[in-house]
Write an enzyme that holds these catalytic residues in place. Structure first.
Site, PDB file in Angstrom:
ATOM      1  N   GLU A 125      -1.535  14.287   8.586  1.00 43.02           N
ATOM      2  CA  GLU A 125      -1.767  13.648   7.298  1.00 43.02           C
ATOM      3  C   GLU A 125      -2.276  12.225   7.491  1.00 43.02           C
ATOM      4  OE1 GLU A 125       0.714  13.003   3.143  1.00 43.02           O
ATOM      5  OE2 GLU A 125       1.777  13.572   4.956  1.00 43.02           O
ATOM      6  N   ASN A 170       2.234   1.892   3.932  1.00 43.90           N
ATOM      7  CA  ASN A 170       1.639   1.094   5.010  1.00 43.90           C
ATOM      8  C   ASN A 170       2.657   0.157   5.655  1.00 43.90           C
ATOM      9  OD1 ASN A 170      -0.632   2.495   4.439  1.00 43.90           O
ATOM     10  ND2 ASN A 170      -1.930   0.717   4.012  1.00 43.90           N
ATOM     11  N   GLU A 171       3.711  -0.172   4.905  1.00 43.50           N
ATOM     12  CA  GLU A 171       4.776  -0.993   5.509  1.00 43.50           C
ATOM     13  C   GLU A 171       5.487  -0.194   6.602  1.00 43.50           C
ATOM     14  OE1 GLU A 171       4.120  -0.870   2.215  1.00 43.50           O
ATOM     15  OE2 GLU A 171       3.292  -2.893   2.212  1.00 43.50           O
TER      16      GLU A 171
END
Lengths: 318, 379
Positions: free
Chosen positions: B245, B362-363
């Site tokens: 993914e 994204n963290e």
């Protein structure tokens, strides 16, 4: 389709890496800040012995007859150790440009656009690319020293009194794009060193009882640096390939490489300084030697904004 | 290094391009995240399948072309370039299928892959729960052993399940060992959504389309042959899927190259004199090409038998932020039209904003990069 270097190219890179690890430790870079020439003592001669300095010179003229794609990783390695030498100026630009001329035996330095020429005092031949492009003998030139923020890069304005040879447009173009490629590769190497040294520091440095590298504020900064370098490097390698095969878009590819590598290295420098805190802000600590090289090379031969505008012209105005 | 395509690859590209030029619906389709649009998209999927373009990298036996990774990249480039419809089957064909190929039994592959490829059966992903988002290992939905019936009884709520209200099946993680904590004791189940005890409730995403769903299970029986991989090993199996993914299979470079081309086209129409706008467009072009080149390097490594690791996190942050940046720049050029809800850029902008959130925020990716790529301490 194969986006990778050959075994030979990687082996050459490894050999240069090992040579530089021995001949250009941080103490050599620091020494170049205050010594007479701004240069290393032995790294240059060892690189010459290995044939690296003549890598782009045709075999008929005593060189290795290699191409940009064969040497781009070597330039990256010289960036990694912040080699204090006119490496890109001589190896990628001057030596192949002057290969058939008498001047070929000496050291060549080059400037592009900027009136100041790095290492002009210890070079034999001075090449200027820009409004008026020429090749001049150092002996016919009057030099005036200027100080770069990177004290190892000795800069000089040059007044030449002899009759310098003019360069034609094709020579200037080849020279300019090769040099820009070389600095892009050095910026990637500089960025990788700054990241590696900062990772080491934040793992060792403890505050609040833990390594500061365990804090997300630090992690995310360094992750961003890693990402920027990850995506700048392939642009640099592609640019080297495009110059090698004379791709019609090669210049745009080099412009992309310089913009991305300058930005990535500048980010690496900024975050390296911040993560080192007051330690990195100290003049006695080595970090600033790399940071200031980044600042110098990011600005040299067209900064990121200038190169991005070239890309904009290629995609928007044609 | 050789950045040219072989004659076979060029022929493959030409064939794909020709088919897409003839068959892509010129006016596009209604959003696949609405019930009506989803049905239109399934017709498109059927057309792709019949022409053997639905799953090019799969074996021919399952409806594919045995295409190489290079050909798959070429197909994706052509697909995006043609402006072809979104793939509403993507969670099945791009996320579940690689896991089925790696962990599935022959029976599971034969049972599910052909219907997945044709769009007859559609799959949604049951990972997130109300209290398990970024902290995926906090999953509390459970599966209790039913030895007599030879299977498991599932209970609990999955949420933010993309297109869950329209899909026929769910692949999800359920806790099979209630004593085990965190990553241990989870099992990967394949759940037909028409099983008694399943309740699905669709709800709107940011743009209002019913693209999200809650999937409630209340004592839902799932037989043993719908367990994917080993019992209690679901985390390992699931991580193989999230690798796909984040990395190569979900968002191929062709997508962002195509978006960049549309941005450049828009800028040419509107006149691109502003230096700041020119800088941003050039940056978009540079980044889209950087992503393409980095992918070529990755595929070169994969073709040589190397496995990508945590590096897929670098890629996920990069393309998701690139997508946001491209749309932001386009909206800046659109002037007052930017406000119009149905303009493609406004629609795309809202979708782009999901990129930094889904597939692991994204963290979280930056944590993964720092810890697993750079080697910084977890604590």
């Amino acid at each position: 389709m194969r986006f990778a270097f050959t075994e030979n190219q990687l082996a050459f890179r490894d050999a240069v890496h090992d040579l530089l690890a021995k001949e250009c430790p941080p103490s050599v870079v620091r020494d170049a800040w205050t010594n007479e020439t701004g240069r290393s003592s032995t790294a240059w001669t060892e690189l010459a012995k290995m044939g690296v300095l003549g890598a782009l010179v045709p075999e008929a003229q005593g060189g290795l007859g290699l191409s940009e794609i064969d040497v781009v990783l070597l330039a990256e390695e010289t960036g990694r150790v912040a080699l204090p030498e006119p490496f890109v100026e001589h190896m990628l630009v001057g030596a192949p440009l002057l290969a058939t001329e008498a001047a070929a035996s000496g050291i060549t330095t080059v400037t592009a656009g900027d009136p100041l020429v790095p290492y002009a005092d210890t070079a034999d031949t001075i090449v200027r690319l820009g409004h008026e492009s020429f090749v001049a003998d150092r002996d016919d030139s009057t030099l005036e020293a200027h100080r770069s923020v990177d004290h190892s890069r000795r800069l000089f304005s040059v007044e030449t009194s002899g009759s310098p040879r003019a360069l034609d447009a094709a020579e200037v173009s080849t020279a300019y794009w090769r040099g820009t490629l070389g600095f892009s590769a050095q910026l990637v190497g500089l960025g990788h060193h700054l990241l590696a040294t900062t990772v080491e520091y934040v793992v060792a440095r403890r505050q609040f009882g833990v390594p500061i590298g365990s804090f997300q504020a630090i992690k995310h900064k360094l992750a961003d640096v890693r990402i920027a370098l990850e995506f700048a490097a392939p642009l640099v390698y592609r640019a080297a390939y495009s110059l090698t095969v004379s791709d019609p878009a090669a210049r745009t590819h080099v412009a992309m490489a310089k913009a991305a590598s300058a930005d990535a290295a500048t980010l690496a420098a900024r975050h390296a300084l911040q993560c080192h805190g007051a330690m990195g802000y100290s003049f006695e600590y080595d970090l600033h030697l790399w940071i200031k090289r980044v600042w110098a090379l990011a600005a040299a031969w067209g900064d990121a904004t200038w190169h991005r505008e070239l890309v904009a012209r290629a995609i928007l105005d044609t | 290094m050789d950045l040219t395509w072989s004659a076979d690859e060029q022929a493959f590209r030409a064939e794909a391009r020709a088919w897409l030029e003839t068959n892509v619906p010129p006016a596009g389709l209604a959003s696949g995240d609405t019930r009506e649009g989803f049905a239109r998209h399934l017709e498109w999927e059927r057309a792709l399948f019949d022409a053997r373009w639905a799953v090019v990298s799969w074996p021919q036996a399952y409806g594919g072309r045995d295409a190489s990774l290079w050909e798959w990249l070429i197909f994706e480039e052509e697909y995006s370039r043609a402006g072809a419809p979104q793939r509403v089957t993507q969670n099945g064909i791009f996320l579940l299928a690689p896991t089925l190929f790696e962990f599935g039994t022959p029976g599971q592959r034969d049972r599910f892959l052909p219907t997945m490829a044709s769009g007859e059966e559609t799959w949604c992903q049951g990972w997130s729960e109300p209290d398990a988002g970024s902290d995926l290992a906090a999953i509390s939905s459970r599966a209790v052993r039913d030895e007599l019936a030879g299977g498991w009884r599932l209970s609990g709520q999955k949420t933010w399940t993309t297109r869950g209200a329209f899909c026929t099946h769910l692949f999800g993680l359920y806790r099979t060992d209630s004593d085990a904590e965190r990553h241990r004791g989870l099992t990967y189940f394949l759940v037909p959504l028409d099983t008694p005890g399943v309740t699905v409730r669709g709800f709107g995403r940011l743009d209002g389309d019913e693209g999200f769903a809650d999937v409630f299970c209340d004592d839902v029986f799932v037989p043993d042959d719908l367990v994917l991989g080993e019992v209690d090993q679901g985390w390992k199996v699931a991580m193989a899927t999230t690798g796909s993914e984040r990395g190569l299979t979900l968002r191929s470079p062709g997508r962002f190259l195509a978006t960049t081309s549309r941005l450049v086209e828009l800028a040419r129409e509107r006149g691109a004199a502003d230096p700041l706008v020119r800088q941003r467009i050039a940056q978009g072009q540079i980044d889209a090409e950087a992503y393409q080149l980095q992918t070529l390097a990755t595929v070169t490594k994969l073709s040589a038998g190397e496995h990508p690791g945590a590096e897929s996190s670098l890629t996920k942050v990069f393309w998701s932020e690139l997508d946001v940046q491209l749309h932001e720049t386009a909206l800046g050029l659109a002037g007052h039209d930017a406000e119009l809800e149905d303009s493609p850029w406004m629609k795309g902008w809202q979708f782009a904003l999901s990129g930094p959130i889904y597939a692991g925020t994204n963290e979280i990716q930056r944590n993964v990069i720092a810890e697993r790529v750079l080697g910084l301490p977890r604590k």
